[in-house]
Each structure stands twice: as structure tokens, then as C-alpha cells.
Design an enzyme around this catalytic site. Structure first.
Site, PDB file in Angstrom:
ATOM      1  N   GLU A   1      -3.796  -0.578  -9.370  1.00 45.56           N
ATOM      2  CA  GLU A   1      -2.748   0.377  -9.759  1.00 45.56           C
ATOM      3  C   GLU A   1      -1.531  -0.443 -10.195  1.00 45.56           C
ATOM      4  O   GLU A   1      -1.055  -1.291  -9.440  1.00 45.56           O
ATOM      5  CB  GLU A   1      -2.375   1.275  -8.580  1.00 45.56           C
ATOM      6  CG  GLU A   1      -3.503   2.246  -8.221  1.00 45.56           C
ATOM      7  CD  GLU A   1      -3.196   3.076  -6.978  1.00 45.56           C
ATOM      8  OE1 GLU A   1      -3.481   4.279  -6.999  1.00 45.56           O
ATOM      9  OE2 GLU A   1      -2.689   2.525  -5.976  1.00 45.56           O
TER      10      GLU A   1
ATOM     11  N   SER B   1       0.827  -1.211   0.000  1.00 45.59           N
ATOM     12  CA  SER B   1       0.000   0.000   0.000  1.00 45.59           C
ATOM     13  C   SER B   1       0.856   1.254   0.000  1.00 45.59           C
ATOM     14  O   SER B   1       0.411   2.311  -0.436  1.00 45.59           O
ATOM     15  CB  SER B   1      -0.850   0.058   1.273  1.00 45.59           C
ATOM     16  OG  SER B   1      -1.668  -1.059   1.384  1.00 45.59           O
TER      17      SER B   1
ATOM     18  N   ASN C   1      -3.859   5.845  -2.220  1.00 47.55           N
ATOM     19  CA  ASN C   1      -3.536   6.036  -0.800  1.00 47.55           C
ATOM     20  C   ASN C   1      -2.931   7.404  -0.502  1.00 47.55           C
ATOM     21  O   ASN C   1      -3.029   7.895   0.626  1.00 47.55           O
ATOM     22  CB  ASN C   1      -2.627   4.916  -0.300  1.00 47.55           C
ATOM     23  CG  ASN C   1      -3.419   3.635  -0.077  1.00 47.55           C
ATOM     24  OD1 ASN C   1      -4.638   3.689   0.104  1.00 47.55           O
ATOM     25  ND2 ASN C   1      -2.762   2.504  -0.104  1.00 47.55           N
TER      26      ASN C   1
ATOM     27  N   HIS D   1      -1.240  -3.089  -7.249  1.00 51.71           N
ATOM     28  CA  HIS D   1      -1.937  -2.712  -6.019  1.00 51.71           C
ATOM     29  C   HIS D   1      -3.446  -2.871  -6.199  1.00 51.71           C
ATOM     30  O   HIS D   1      -4.082  -2.110  -6.931  1.00 51.71           O
ATOM     31  CB  HIS D   1      -1.584  -1.255  -5.644  1.00 51.71           C
ATOM     32  CG  HIS D   1      -2.150  -0.824  -4.342  1.00 51.71           C
ATOM     33  ND1 HIS D   1      -2.669   0.430  -4.131  1.00 51.71           N
ATOM     34  CD2 HIS D   1      -2.293  -1.488  -3.165  1.00 51.71           C
ATOM     35  CE1 HIS D   1      -3.101   0.506  -2.885  1.00 51.71           C
ATOM     36  NE2 HIS D   1      -2.874  -0.635  -2.275  1.00 51.71           N
TER      37      HIS D   1
END
Ligand code: CAA
Ligand code: NAD
Length: 295
Positions: free
Chosen positions: A153, A120, A191, A141
Site C-alpha cells: 500500500e 500498520s 488493516n 506498507h
């Protein structure tokens, strides 16, 4: 499907089990490594439950579910993943732990095997550099819950080759996901924006701006979010969020990534959210009840 046939997954927690589920149902032979049979039993149970929901809703034929489950195997031995064409890593957010696994596999997997981390917040370059295949190292991701969230991602670091990036992108598509390209900056796209929001929600609780259910209700009904931020934190895992915040704060030295004291105290108390049964809410009862944090 691409030239990838055999998929290895490291970790069968919230994310690893979801990634294994989508890989196996997309037609890949999928081998998952975690540290104990007890953990896989839980992962397999979660996967069976999730697939049963898709079958119930008519989104997945029962025969495809059965075929997917047959393609899914578990192991406690990292070396068993040596025959995989791609290894997706979804173990605890800890660079040393991840790199120990990458180093071990680097010596075992053929040169063509792609290594992909679901981190992350860690830097992909810091993992790629621990291997001798920095050109075949990429970030993939996924989002929680993996079987329902369409986004992946695809992260290209400075050493990732164009070919590896394209193959990883195509692999994400073959899982039925919608990939986007992201740079190797801590937190990538989602994130970078989501983590400060979640941490601010905890700061709002600390300040007594509103009660936990009212903060959740406000963001759901005022902004149309599917879950309030404190429910989402319980869903993501407070332990994982704490690690992510520490890593992003170290990287950017910006206050908005600093883990709030309340988060640290809840993690110290083992209140990691849904996965441990208690976080901002207590999941032992249905519907979940707000926890008295003594604030
Ligand atoms: N597998 C299959 N079906 C599932 C499921 C799963 N794992 N989880 C839920 N469902 C089904 C439910 O059974 C339900 O079906 P019905 O409509 O037939 O009842 C349906 O999906 C909707 O679920 P719920 O009614 O329980 O809840 P919901 O309407 O709120 O939807 C949700 C669930 C899709 C998770 C939605 O709440 C949502 O999108 N939440 C936000 C999730 C999010 O933001 N994820 C990103 C987290 S951040 C991250 O992942 C990155 C990181 O690095 C930390
Ligand atoms: P989790 O705590 O649910 O699962 C981690 C798993 O790793 C556990 O099952 C643990 O037993 C296993 N593990 C630990 N050491 C291992 C080893 N040596 N070999 C194999 N398995 C090992 O965590 P999670 O939420 O699934 O997160 C995993 C990764 O995915 C982290 O890097 C996290 O940042 C990332 N991620 C999490 C989310 C989320 O919403 N929780 C979303 C996207 C990405």
C-alpha cells in the site's frame, strides 16, 4: 530501476528483514539498522533461509542470491543511513520511537532522500510532521511474509508531493511488488478490514464459540483463507497486533478495534506468537500444538 540506488531499512524484525531481502535481491545496495548484532544475525539467518527456498524451487538463480546477499549490510548506527536515497522504516509500532529515528535522520540525509514508513496503523502525517521533509514522506506498507506477499500500500498523506508518491510507487514496482494507492487513514485499506476480523477471532475464543484449531479450520475450509485467523495472529505477532488495535481504537473510538482482554493477557505473558515460540500455538513442537490458555 529508478534513480534510487541506496536503500536504508530501520528495523530488522519480521518486516524489516523481509523488506531488506526484497530490496537487496532487486539490485539495491541495502543497509539495515537494528539495535544489536544478535538481532541482525537472526535476520540474516532468516533471509538466507528464505532465499535458499527460492533457489531450491528454481525461482531465483543461485548467483542472484549470492549477489543479493553481498548487497546487504547491517549496522547499529542510525547515522550510517545518511547516504541512502530512500529510508524504509520497520521498527516497533510506536510513534515516539519512530519519530526519534526520523528526527535524527532528517538532520543527516540529503534533502532528496525519501522517508517511507511501513507502519500498520499509525498516521503518516504524525511522522511527516516530525521532519522538515513532509513533502518527501510517504507510507510504504508491505505484507507479511514480505518475500511472498505481492501487495504494497502506497500511502499519500496531505503533505506528500505527487512526485514523492510516484517515485515511491515506482520503487515498490521495482521490488517486484503490486502497489495500490491508499489514503492516510489509520489501517489504510487492508488493516481497516483485517484487524476487526482478527480481533473478532480472539473474541470468539474468549466466548468459547469453538476451539482454537476449529476456529482456524472453519475459516480455512469455509472461506478458503490460506491460514486461520489465530494462526495468522501468531504469524503477525500478538504484541504488534495489540499495539495496532490500541492505535486504531484510539483513532476511531469503535468497539471493533478494541483489543480483547485475552490478547492483552497473552502479550503481558510474553506469548507474542511465532517470534517468541508461543502464542495460540506452541512452536517448540512440529506440528505446532495448541496452547492451553485455561479458558
Ligand atoms: N520465503 C520463501 N519461501 C517461503 C517463505 C519465505 N519467507 N515462507 C514460506 N515459504 C514457502 C514454503 O517453503 C512453502 O514452499 P513449498 O510449497 O515448496 O513447501 C511455500 O512458501 C508455502 O508455504 P507453506 O506451505 O509453509 O504455507 P502456505 O501454503 O500456507 O503459504 C503463506 C504460506 C504464503 C504465508 C500463506 O499461508 C498465506 O498467504 N498466509 C496469509 C498471510 C497473510 O495474510 N499475510 C498478511 C498479514 S497482515 C499484514 O502483513 C499487515 C499488517 O500490517 C499486520
Ligand atoms: P518486530 O517486532 O518483528 O521487529 C521490530 C524491530 O524493530 C526489532 O528487530 C527491534 O529490535 C527493532 N527496533 C526497535 N527499536 C529500534 C531502533 N531504535 N532502531 C532500529 N531498530 C529498532 O516487528 P515487525 O512485525 O517487523 O513490525 C515492524 C513494523 O512493521 C511495525 O510498524 C508494524 O506495525 C509493521 N508491520 C508489521 C506487520 C506484521 O505482520 N508483523 C505487517 C506489516 C507492517
Amino acid at each position: 530501476m529508478s534513480d534510487i540506488k541506496r536503500v536504508g531499512v530501520l528495523g530488522s524484525g519480521l518486516m524489516g528483514s523481509g523488506i531488506a531481502q526484497v530490496a537487496a535481491t532487486a539490485g539495491y545496495d541495502t543497509l539495515v539498522r537494528d539495535v544489536s548484532q544478535q538481532i541482525w544475525d537472526k535476520a540474516r539467518g532468516g533471509i538466507e533461509k528464505s532465499l535458499a527456498k527460492f533457489v531450491e524451487k528454481g525461482k531465483l538463480p543461485a548467483a542472484d542470491r549470492d549477489a543479493g546477499l553481498k548487497r546487504l549490510r547491517f549496522t547499529t548506527t542510525t547515522a550510517d543511513l545518511k547516504g541512502c536515497d530512500i529510508v524504509l522504516e520497520a521498527v516497533t509500532e510506536d510513534l515516539e520511537l519512530k519519530n526519534a529515528l526520523w528526527k535524527e535522520l532528517d538532520g543527516l540525509c540529503p534533502p532528496a532522500t525519501i522517508f517511507a514508513s511501513n507502519t500498520s496503523s499509525l498516521t503518516i502525517a504524525a511522522m511527516a510532521a516530525a521532519t522538515r521533509r513532509a513533502d518527501r514522506f510517504v507510507g510504504l506498507h508491505f505484507f507479511n511474509p514480505v518475500p511472498l506477499m505481492p501487495l504494497v500500500e502506497v500511502v499519500r498523506t496531505v503533505t506528500t508531493s505527487a512526485d514523492t508518491f510516484q517515485r515511491a510507487f515506482a520503487f515498490a514496482k521495482s521490488l517486484g511488488k503490486e502497489p495500490v494507492a491508499a489514503k492516510d487513514n489509520s489501517g489504510f485499506i487492508v488493516n481497516l478490514l483485517l484487524v476487526p476480523y482478527l480481533l473478532d477471532a480472539i473474541r470468539a475464543v474468549e466466548r468459547g464459540v469453538g476451539s482454537v484449531p476449529d476456529i482456524d479450520k472453519a475459516m480455512q475450509l469455509g472461506c478458503g483463507y490460506p491460514m486461520g485467523p489465530l494462526t495468522l495472529l501468531d504469524f503477525v505477532g500478538l504484541d504488534t497486533t495489540y499495539k495496532i488495535a490500541e492505535i486504531m481504537f484510539t483513532e476511531y473510538r469503535e468497539q471493533r478495534y478494541a483489543p480483547p482482554p485475552l490478547l492483552k493477557r497473552m502479550v503481558l505473558a510474553g506469548m507474542n506468537g511465532r517470534k517468541t515460540g508461543k502464542g495460540f500455538y506452541d512452536y517448540a513442537v512440529d506440528p505446532p500444538r495448541v496452547v492451553d490458555l485455561g479458558l
